[in-house]
Motif scaffolding. Structure first.
Motif, PDB file in Angstrom:
ATOM      1  N   LEU A 149       0.836  -1.209   0.000  1.00 32.13           N
ATOM      2  CA  LEU A 149       0.000   0.000   0.000  1.00 32.13           C
ATOM      3  C   LEU A 149       0.867   1.254   0.000  1.00 32.13           C
ATOM      4  O   LEU A 149       0.635   2.177  -0.782  1.00 32.13           O
ATOM      5  CB  LEU A 149      -0.913   0.015   1.229  1.00 32.13           C
ATOM      6  CG  LEU A 149      -2.274  -0.656   1.115  1.00 32.13           C
ATOM      7  CD1 LEU A 149      -2.949  -0.704   2.475  1.00 32.13           C
ATOM      8  CD2 LEU A 149      -3.160   0.079   0.140  1.00 32.13           C
ATOM      9  N   VAL A 160       2.814   1.610  -3.421  1.00 34.23           N
ATOM     10  CA  VAL A 160       1.924   2.017  -4.510  1.00 34.23           C
ATOM     11  C   VAL A 160       1.520   3.475  -4.330  1.00 34.23           C
ATOM     12  O   VAL A 160       1.487   4.248  -5.286  1.00 34.23           O
ATOM     13  CB  VAL A 160       0.678   1.114  -4.575  1.00 34.23           C
ATOM     14  CG1 VAL A 160      -0.336   1.651  -5.575  1.00 34.23           C
ATOM     15  CG2 VAL A 160       1.076  -0.300  -4.951  1.00 34.23           C
ATOM     16  N   SER A 161       1.220   3.845  -3.095  1.00 32.49           N
ATOM     17  CA  SER A 161       0.855   5.228  -2.792  1.00 32.49           C
ATOM     18  C   SER A 161       1.970   6.181  -3.213  1.00 32.49           C
ATOM     19  O   SER A 161       1.727   7.218  -3.832  1.00 32.49           O
ATOM     20  CB  SER A 161       0.583   5.368  -1.290  1.00 32.49           C
ATOM     21  OG  SER A 161       0.473   6.715  -0.925  1.00 32.49           O
ATOM     22  N   ALA A 187      -2.285   6.327   0.762  1.00 31.01           N
ATOM     23  CA  ALA A 187      -2.473   4.893   1.010  1.00 31.01           C
ATOM     24  C   ALA A 187      -3.895   4.624   1.494  1.00 31.01           C
ATOM     25  O   ALA A 187      -4.481   3.583   1.191  1.00 31.01           O
ATOM     26  CB  ALA A 187      -1.454   4.412   2.048  1.00 31.01           C
ATOM     27  N   ILE A 224      -6.175   4.209  -1.549  1.00 35.60           N
ATOM     28  CA  ILE A 224      -5.971   2.927  -2.222  1.00 35.60           C
ATOM     29  C   ILE A 224      -6.595   1.799  -1.405  1.00 35.60           C
ATOM     30  O   ILE A 224      -7.202   0.876  -1.949  1.00 35.60           O
ATOM     31  CB  ILE A 224      -4.469   2.676  -2.451  1.00 35.60           C
ATOM     32  CG1 ILE A 224      -3.920   3.721  -3.439  1.00 35.60           C
ATOM     33  CG2 ILE A 224      -4.218   1.272  -2.998  1.00 35.60           C
ATOM     34  CD1 ILE A 224      -2.441   3.675  -3.618  1.00 35.60           C
ATOM     35  N   LYS A 225      -6.480   1.893  -0.083  1.00 34.48           N
ATOM     36  CA  LYS A 225      -7.079   0.875   0.784  1.00 34.48           C
ATOM     37  C   LYS A 225      -8.595   0.919   0.700  1.00 34.48           C
ATOM     38  O   LYS A 225      -9.260  -0.120   0.626  1.00 34.48           O
ATOM     39  CB  LYS A 225      -6.624   1.092   2.231  1.00 34.48           C
ATOM     40  CG  LYS A 225      -7.076  -0.004   3.173  1.00 34.48           C
ATOM     41  CD  LYS A 225      -6.470   0.175   4.549  1.00 34.48           C
ATOM     42  CE  LYS A 225      -6.876  -0.977   5.467  1.00 34.48           C
ATOM     43  NZ  LYS A 225      -6.258  -0.855   6.801  1.00 34.48           N
ATOM     44  N   ARG A 248      -7.760  -1.891  -3.437  1.00 34.11           N
ATOM     45  CA  ARG A 248      -6.841  -2.190  -4.538  1.00 34.11           C
ATOM     46  C   ARG A 248      -5.695  -3.132  -4.161  1.00 34.11           C
ATOM     47  O   ARG A 248      -4.964  -3.584  -5.030  1.00 34.11           O
ATOM     48  CB  ARG A 248      -6.245  -0.879  -5.073  1.00 34.11           C
ATOM     49  CG  ARG A 248      -7.266   0.041  -5.759  1.00 34.11           C
ATOM     50  CD  ARG A 248      -7.913  -0.637  -6.960  1.00 34.11           C
ATOM     51  NE  ARG A 248      -8.828   0.226  -7.656  1.00 34.11           N
ATOM     52  CZ  ARG A 248      -8.509   0.953  -8.718  1.00 34.11           C
ATOM     53  NH1 ARG A 248      -7.276   0.937  -9.189  1.00 34.11           N
ATOM     54  NH2 ARG A 248      -9.421   1.699  -9.313  1.00 34.11           N
ATOM     55  N   LEU A 269      -3.051  -6.777  -6.715  1.00 39.24           N
ATOM     56  CA  LEU A 269      -3.127  -5.322  -6.831  1.00 39.24           C
ATOM     57  C   LEU A 269      -4.034  -4.948  -7.989  1.00 39.24           C
ATOM     58  O   LEU A 269      -3.799  -5.363  -9.126  1.00 39.24           O
ATOM     59  CB  LEU A 269      -1.724  -4.742  -7.057  1.00 39.24           C
ATOM     60  CG  LEU A 269      -1.593  -3.236  -7.212  1.00 39.24           C
ATOM     61  CD1 LEU A 269      -2.132  -2.510  -5.998  1.00 39.24           C
ATOM     62  CD2 LEU A 269      -0.138  -2.860  -7.430  1.00 39.24           C
ATOM     63  N   ILE A 296      -7.810   4.956 -11.648  1.00 41.86           N
ATOM     64  CA  ILE A 296      -8.598   5.525 -10.546  1.00 41.86           C
ATOM     65  C   ILE A 296      -9.385   6.715 -11.082  1.00 41.86           C
ATOM     66  O   ILE A 296      -8.790   7.672 -11.595  1.00 41.86           O
ATOM     67  CB  ILE A 296      -7.693   5.970  -9.387  1.00 41.86           C
ATOM     68  CG1 ILE A 296      -6.898   4.769  -8.850  1.00 41.86           C
ATOM     69  CG2 ILE A 296      -8.521   6.595  -8.271  1.00 41.86           C
ATOM     70  CD1 ILE A 296      -5.888   5.140  -7.769  1.00 41.86           C
ATOM     71  N   ILE A 346      -2.656   3.803 -13.415  1.00 41.91           N
ATOM     72  CA  ILE A 346      -1.700   3.380 -12.386  1.00 41.91           C
ATOM     73  C   ILE A 346      -0.948   2.104 -12.747  1.00 41.91           C
ATOM     74  O   ILE A 346      -0.163   1.606 -11.943  1.00 41.91           O
ATOM     75  CB  ILE A 346      -2.401   3.190 -11.015  1.00 41.91           C
ATOM     76  CG1 ILE A 346      -3.353   1.985 -11.064  1.00 41.91           C
ATOM     77  CG2 ILE A 346      -3.108   4.452 -10.574  1.00 41.91           C
ATOM     78  CD1 ILE A 346      -3.846   1.577  -9.683  1.00 41.91           C
ATOM     79  N   ALA A 380       2.093   0.645 -10.564  1.00 44.60           N
ATOM     80  CA  ALA A 380       1.795  -0.557  -9.787  1.00 44.60           C
ATOM     81  C   ALA A 380       2.807  -1.658 -10.083  1.00 44.60           C
ATOM     82  O   ALA A 380       3.272  -2.358  -9.179  1.00 44.60           O
ATOM     83  CB  ALA A 380       0.382  -1.042 -10.100  1.00 44.60           C
TER      84      ALA A 380
END
Length: 199
Positions: free
Chosen positions: A45, A48-49, A56, A59-60, A64, A86, A91, A163, A167
């Motif tokens: 997380l 990726v953030s 993060a 995304i949580k 994702r 993932l 987004i 992304i 990712a």
């Protein structure tokens, strides 16, 4: 997008001399794997953030990132696998922050969408960020709300943040760290199982 970690190579050297205590080894391994799954989810997380440039927390909330553990079905891949999943769909812009219309476009959080505008589709709970496609033309369309014919510049495209590349980089960066972390966790859990828990 998934990564699969073959953990047998990390397990075998650590438990080579402990074959006479399979129950202790099994419990230690299970605890290490559980801790690794939480570590993996939290750190993927964060990575990726950092790569994507969004929080993060967002995304949580979008669900994702997920880390799961399972016994491998193919013997060639090892007895245990950590699977980090993932979600790589773009987004939507309106998820990145409260959309604010300006003369030049729309701002959502740290992101700016040049030439974009806010529009709320009939089946949407709130306004989303759209932009006219490069080949747009004025066309007549009947309003679903009022039934009146209106001239609208169409087609329009919903704006979103890609992304996939970030990712892919994030997962590649995390793989060696996860293997290293598992080795550390397993050593700790084996030490606990044989030197502390058995007392």
């Amino acid at each position: 997008m998934n990564i699969y970690l073959d953990l047998e190579g990390e397990i075998d050297p650590l438990i080579a001399g402990l074959k006479g205590s399979p129950d202790k080894v099994s419990k230690a391994t299970k605890r290490a794997l559980g801790k690794l799954a939480k570590f993996a989810e939290r750190n993927v997380l964060r990575e990726v953030s950092r790569q994507v440039g969004v929080t993060a927390k967002l995304i949580k909330e979008l669900g994702r990132v997920r880390a799961t553990l399972k016994k491998a079905t193919n013997r060639d891949t090892g007895e245990y696998e950590l699977v980090v999943w993932l979600g790589i769909f773009d987004i939507p812009a309106h998820k990145l922050g409260t959309p604010r219309q300006t003369r030049a476009g729309v701002r959502t959080g740290k992101h700016f969408w040049q030439g974009a505008f806010l529009f709320q589709p009939v089946n949407a709970p709130k306004a989303m960020v759209f932009k006219r496609a490069a080949n747009w033309k004025h066309r007549q369309q009947r309003s679903r709300k009022s039934g009146r014919l209106m001239w609208i510049g169409l087609p329009i495209e919903k704006q979103s943040l890609p992304i996939y590349q970030q990712a892919e980089t994030a997962l590649a960066n995390m793989e060696p760290l996860l293997l290293e972390r598992f080795s550390t966790l397993l050593q700790q859990e084996l030490n606990y199982a044989f030197n502390i828990e058995s007392r």
